[in-house]
Scaffold this active site. Structure first.
Site, PDB file in Angstrom:
ATOM      1  N   HIS A  34      23.853  23.697 -27.033  1.00 43.43           N
ATOM      2  CA  HIS A  34      23.196  24.829 -26.397  1.00 43.43           C
ATOM      3  C   HIS A  34      22.167  24.364 -25.380  1.00 43.43           C
ATOM      4  CE1 HIS A  34      20.509  23.475 -29.521  1.00 43.43           C
ATOM      5  NE2 HIS A  34      19.516  24.016 -28.825  1.00 43.43           N
ATOM      6  N   HIS A 116      18.670  21.731 -20.153  1.00 41.76           N
ATOM      7  CA  HIS A 116      19.536  20.605 -20.468  1.00 41.76           C
ATOM      8  C   HIS A 116      20.291  20.889 -21.761  1.00 41.76           C
ATOM      9  CE1 HIS A 116      16.014  20.004 -22.966  1.00 41.76           C
ATOM     10  NE2 HIS A 116      16.793  19.296 -23.767  1.00 41.76           N
TER      11      HIS A 116
END
Length: 171
Positions: A34, A116
């Protein structure tokens, strides 16, 4: 209970990330790959409900967008984390500003938001440098359509699960 807000990329990207996470991320079995938009925080049921109301409102203004991962990178020396980096974080930065506004503003965040997808963490210095040197040789060209955000909570066994999903409905 601990709650947070995240975006899950396509299954293809999740599978790719998990091929590394299962070796380099001790949280591999606690949450799917995620991009964290809001760090975990202890909330009451009222705060969770209020956050859901906020997300329902603000996601009506966000237009779906594409993200593109083009390289492996690291937060070293700030942290021994390896992640999939975006060619352009701008769409996620815009979504973050809208989502983490008002009552969900992160006024005390100790670092600048850098979208990220973590593939390795809690690595020793030598392991981090060895793994990152190998990964930097790999060419990345992974794209995912982002059209929703998820409000998550942490279960008693420390795993994260989706409480509610909000579609981006902007035009």
């Amino acid at each position: 209970m601990n709650c947070g807000i995240a975006i899950f990329p396509s299954k293809e990207i999740q599978d790719f990330a998990n091929s590394y996470r299962k070796r380099f991320d001790p949280n591999y079995n606690r949450i799917a790959p995620h991009l964290t938009l809001r760090e975990p925080e202890a909330w009451s049921w009222n705060q969770l409900s209020s956050a859901a109301d906020h997300l329902e409102q603000v996601t009506s203004t966000i237009t779906p967008f594409d993200i593109h991962f083009n390289r492996f990178s690291s937060f070293y020396p700030a942290g021994n984390v390896i992640y999939l980096a975006l060619s352009s974080p701008d769409p996620l930065l815009k979504a973050y500003k809208v989502i983490c506004s008002g009552e969900l503003a992160e006024n005390s965040r100790p670092y600048h938001f850098n979208p990220h997808l973590t593939i390795g963490q809690e690595l020793g210095d030598d392991e981090l440098h060895d793994v990152l040197a190998s990964l930097k040789k790999i060419e990345l060209d992974l794209t995912s359509r982002i059209d929703r955000v998820h409000l998550l909570y942490q279960t008693d066994n420390q795993a994260w699960t989706v409480h509610q999903t909000f579609l981006f409905r902007g035009v």
